[in-house]
Write a protein that holds these residues in place. Structure first.
Motif, PDB file in Angstrom:
ATOM      1  N   UNK A  56      44.667  56.540  43.431  1.00 22.28           N
ATOM      2  CA  UNK A  56      44.520  57.691  44.320  1.00 22.28           C
ATOM      3  C   UNK A  56      43.141  58.291  44.090  1.00 22.28           C
ATOM      4  N   UNK A  57      42.289  58.319  45.117  1.00 21.51           N
ATOM      5  CA  UNK A  57      40.978  58.969  44.987  1.00 21.51           C
ATOM      6  C   UNK A  57      39.836  57.990  44.833  1.00 21.51           C
ATOM      7  N   UNK A  58      38.850  58.348  43.993  1.00 18.86           N
ATOM      8  CA  UNK A  58      37.635  57.546  43.862  1.00 18.86           C
ATOM      9  C   UNK A  58      37.399  57.030  42.448  1.00 18.86           C
ATOM     10  N   UNK A  59      38.387  57.105  41.568  1.00 13.26           N
ATOM     11  CA  UNK A  59      38.292  56.344  40.321  1.00 13.26           C
ATOM     12  C   UNK A  59      38.445  54.860  40.669  1.00 13.26           C
ATOM     13  N   UNK A  60      38.042  53.983  39.745  1.00  9.72           N
ATOM     14  CA  UNK A  60      38.024  52.557  40.092  1.00  9.72           C
ATOM     15  C   UNK A  60      38.644  51.712  38.987  1.00  9.72           C
ATOM     16  N   UNK A  61      39.187  50.548  39.412  1.00 14.04           N
ATOM     17  CA  UNK A  61      39.721  49.549  38.495  1.00 14.04           C
ATOM     18  C   UNK A  61      39.057  48.220  38.821  1.00 14.04           C
ATOM     19  N   UNK A  62      38.509  47.568  37.792  1.00 19.58           N
ATOM     20  CA  UNK A  62      37.783  46.314  37.974  1.00 19.58           C
ATOM     21  C   UNK A  62      38.356  45.246  37.054  1.00 19.58           C
ATOM     22  N   UNK A 122      32.468  35.180  36.169  1.00 20.85           N
ATOM     23  CA  UNK A 122      31.832  36.357  35.603  1.00 20.85           C
ATOM     24  C   UNK A 122      31.650  37.490  36.593  1.00 20.85           C
ATOM     25  N   UNK A 123      32.243  37.360  37.778  1.00 18.83           N
ATOM     26  CA  UNK A 123      32.069  38.363  38.824  1.00 18.83           C
ATOM     27  C   UNK A 123      33.026  39.527  38.632  1.00 18.83           C
ATOM     28  N   UNK A 124      32.591  40.695  39.079  1.00 18.32           N
ATOM     29  CA  UNK A 124      33.436  41.894  39.071  1.00 18.32           C
ATOM     30  C   UNK A 124      34.337  41.874  40.296  1.00 18.32           C
ATOM     31  N   UNK A 125      35.630  42.025  40.081  1.00 17.84           N
ATOM     32  CA  UNK A 125      36.611  42.003  41.160  1.00 17.84           C
ATOM     33  C   UNK A 125      37.227  43.388  41.275  1.00 17.84           C
ATOM     34  N   UNK A 126      36.853  44.165  42.298  1.00 22.48           N
ATOM     35  CA  UNK A 126      37.433  45.506  42.440  1.00 22.48           C
ATOM     36  C   UNK A 126      38.867  45.434  42.939  1.00 22.48           C
ATOM     37  N   UNK A 127      39.737  46.221  42.340  1.00 19.46           N
ATOM     38  CA  UNK A 127      41.137  46.286  42.734  1.00 19.46           C
ATOM     39  C   UNK A 127      41.462  47.567  43.497  1.00 19.46           C
ATOM     40  N   UNK A 128      40.493  48.447  43.654  1.00 13.89           N
ATOM     41  CA  UNK A 128      40.722  49.722  44.343  1.00 13.89           C
ATOM     42  C   UNK A 128      39.607  49.967  45.343  1.00 13.89           C
ATOM     43  N   UNK A 129      39.874  50.840  46.290  1.00 11.10           N
ATOM     44  CA  UNK A 129      38.876  51.311  47.238  1.00 11.10           C
ATOM     45  C   UNK A 129      38.788  52.823  47.145  1.00 11.10           C
ATOM     46  N   UNK A 130      37.615  53.367  47.399  1.00 12.81           N
ATOM     47  CA  UNK A 130      37.435  54.811  47.334  1.00 12.81           C
ATOM     48  C   UNK A 130      38.079  55.471  48.548  1.00 12.81           C
TER      49      UNK A 130
END
Length: 541
Positions: free
Chosen positions: A364-370, A377-385
């Motif tokens: 919920x919101x703009x914190x992020x989970x990667x 070695x790539x960053x995979x975002x699991x959340x959207x702002x």
């Protein structure tokens, strides 16, 4: 081989094997004679690390939580090939202790970014995991590792629900290490790994239809209270994983649970789809937000307080400084939130290189989970702002006549808020600022990912996803990685916002430098940003 951690003997707790073999432990045999030592999670730097900084703000509004919660497992059942070694035995390497429900422990990590004060973020840190546990009990959420359809009657099926506890069971002592080995015969593997439908009760559809009906009643009751108390946007509120929305629990619109149960030939179709962990998490988030907002509204509308003098709580000699009680009543802020829960199908912990697991993220919101991919070695975002500039959030809120404005920095806002989803913020609830979580489930293969990162917007607003991941790659352990991320974000930030970073080790941690050239991808850019931040002339432009 000696353990990696030097622990006092008083910190060790022997594993309780008197309860008998559970369905989770039976995957590796009925006999499991060993001593499990519980390591406090926050001091286990090789598995978990966290760092916080207030930046240039007068105080820190961020918070975090880490530990174990007592809910049934939601991981997929592990195939038999993963529970047997080549010689048909299991050595018990890295085996963790079980929870009170008899399942392997479910790990819980959360980052909370408060705004307008730290009251809401502190509330989520102390209470949100309890709401998840209570919702699991209310919905009779069942473990995905147990064969619930073999029960002879509804009363026995109810015994599979998690054990009640009088207080919060989120434990700091979450990591378990064995000090011995257990040899189990391959012939002792329990039939709980079998996904066949043998032994299915004739009246099983009726039982699970009743469970589904209870879940629908709980969902409708919560939505009705939101509609009657807050109104506005919530008069047409339809959460994604609730049955009143027409889909419910992730089903497509028009899906009939009872009809599917009557015509299903697989026990998994009947048991695992009645109430999912997504429904439990959605209810917990909305209930926690409802209680927080309702408490704030009741304090403001208290008729007894309204008749008292306005300066009753002023500090003697400092009339300009309100008391703590007065500040609490005037609190109108809120908090964003990102929670990650990890469940394993076997007693082997999720950080073991050979262990599969299931990750559930609630955001919920703009914190992020990667996530960091071990192979690339790539960053995979699991959340959207959840910002007004997001197409999905904009479409959701414009249907309810929300007003969007663009500030002097070119950032789109709604009623002065940058976040369209948050806990608290009671003055904007009628406009559509809700705590309905964006939920995502990820199946983690053995050593498929190196580590998990949760950050507040004080980090993600300054560094991009790949920079965050590359900084952690260079660290020796997760604790050092979290400190390096926060230190670098604070150093190069121009806003000076509160910064929080939480790093969790996964199965591919030892191979984190192999994929995608290691941490070299953004190293030059980070060095240039550090030089620019330390150059006093660059601050003058």
């Amino acid at each position: 081989m000696r353990p990696h951690h030097k622990l006092p003997r008083s910190a060790s707790t022997p594993h309780d094997s008197t309860a008998g073999p559970s369905p989770a432990t039976s995957l590796v045999g009925h006999s499991r004679e060993m001593t499990v030592v519980r390591i406090p999670l926050r001091s286990a730097k090789h598995h978990f690390g966290v760092s916080l900084a207030r930046g240039t703000r007068p105080y820190n509004e961020d918070a975090y939580q880490a530990g174990v919660i007592e809910i049934p497992a939601f991981a997929k059942r592990a195939p038999i090939s993963l529970t047997r070694s080549q010689r048909g035995t299991f050595d018990g390497s890295g085996t963790s202790a079980d929870g009170a429900s008899g399942d392997p422990q479910v790990f819980y990590f959360g980052v909370f970014d408060g705004h307008g004060g730290s009251e809401c973020s502190a509330y989520l840190r102390e209470q949100l995991h309890e709401y998840i546990e209570c919702s699991a009990k209310k919905f009779d959420f069942q473990s995905t590792l147990k064969k619930k359809t073999t029960k002879s009657d509804p009363d026995r099926a109810a015994n599979d629900s998690p054990k009640a506890s009088s207080s919060s069971v989120l434990k700091d002592e979450a990591i378990a290490k064995p000090s011995g080995k257990s040899i189990a015969s391959a012939d002792g593997i329990s039939a709980s790994t079998d996904n066949s439908h043998q032994g299915l009760r004739p009246d099983a559809p009726v039982l699970y239809e009743a469970i589904g009906s209870k879940a629908v009643d709980l969902e409708k009751d919560l939505i009705t209270r939101w509609k009657n108390t807050i109104g506005g946007y919530f008069r047409r509120f339809k959460p994604m994983f609730f049955s009143p929305s027409g889909g419910g629990r992730g089903y497509p619109p028009g899906y009939d649970v009872a009809h599917q149960a009557r015509h299903s030939s697989s026990s998994r179709d009947l048991t695992d789809d009645v109430v999912g962990i997504e429904t439990v998490a959605t209810h917990a988030f909305l209930q926690a937000d409802f209680d927080f907002v309702t408490a704030q509204v009741e304090e403001e509308e208290d008729p007894v307080h309204a008749e008292k003098a306005l300066n009753e709580h002023e500090v003697l000699g400092e009339p300009h400084k309100p008391s703590a009680a007065d500040r609490k009543k005037k609190f109108k802020g809120g908090s964003t939130c990102s929670v990650a829960m990890i469940s394993t199908p076997t007693p082997t912990p999720f950080w073991h290189p050979a262990s599969p697991s299931t990750l559930l993220t609630c955001h919920v919101g703009d914190t992020r989970i990667l996530l960091c991919s071990t192979a690339t070695g790539a960053a995979i975002p699991l959340t959207t702002n959840h910002h007004p500039s997001s197409p999905g959030e904009g479409n959701r809120l414009r249907r309810y006549a929300a007003t969007f404005v663009t500030d002097s920095f070119g950032e789109e806002r709604m009623s002065g808020l940058a976040n369209t989803r948050a806990f608290g913020d009671k003055q904007s609830k009628r406009l559509g600022v809700s705590a309905e979580a964006e939920i995502r489930r990820v199946e983690l293969g053995p050593a498929e990912y190196s580590f998990l990162v949760l950050v507040s917007d004080g980090v993600s607003g300054t560094l991009n996803d790949q920079e965050i991941v590359d900084i952690v790659k260079e660290a020796k352990n997760p604790d050092e990685g979290a400190k390096d991320v926060v230190s670098f974000a604070t150093e190069v930030s121009r806003e000076g916002d509160n910064a929080t970073c939480l790093v969790v080790r996964l199965g591919g941690w030892e191979r984190r430098e192999e994929g995608g050239g290691g941490a070299m991808g953004t190293r030059e850019v980070r060095e240039w940003r550090r030089q620019e931040a330390t150059d006093p002339r660059s601050r003058m432009t």
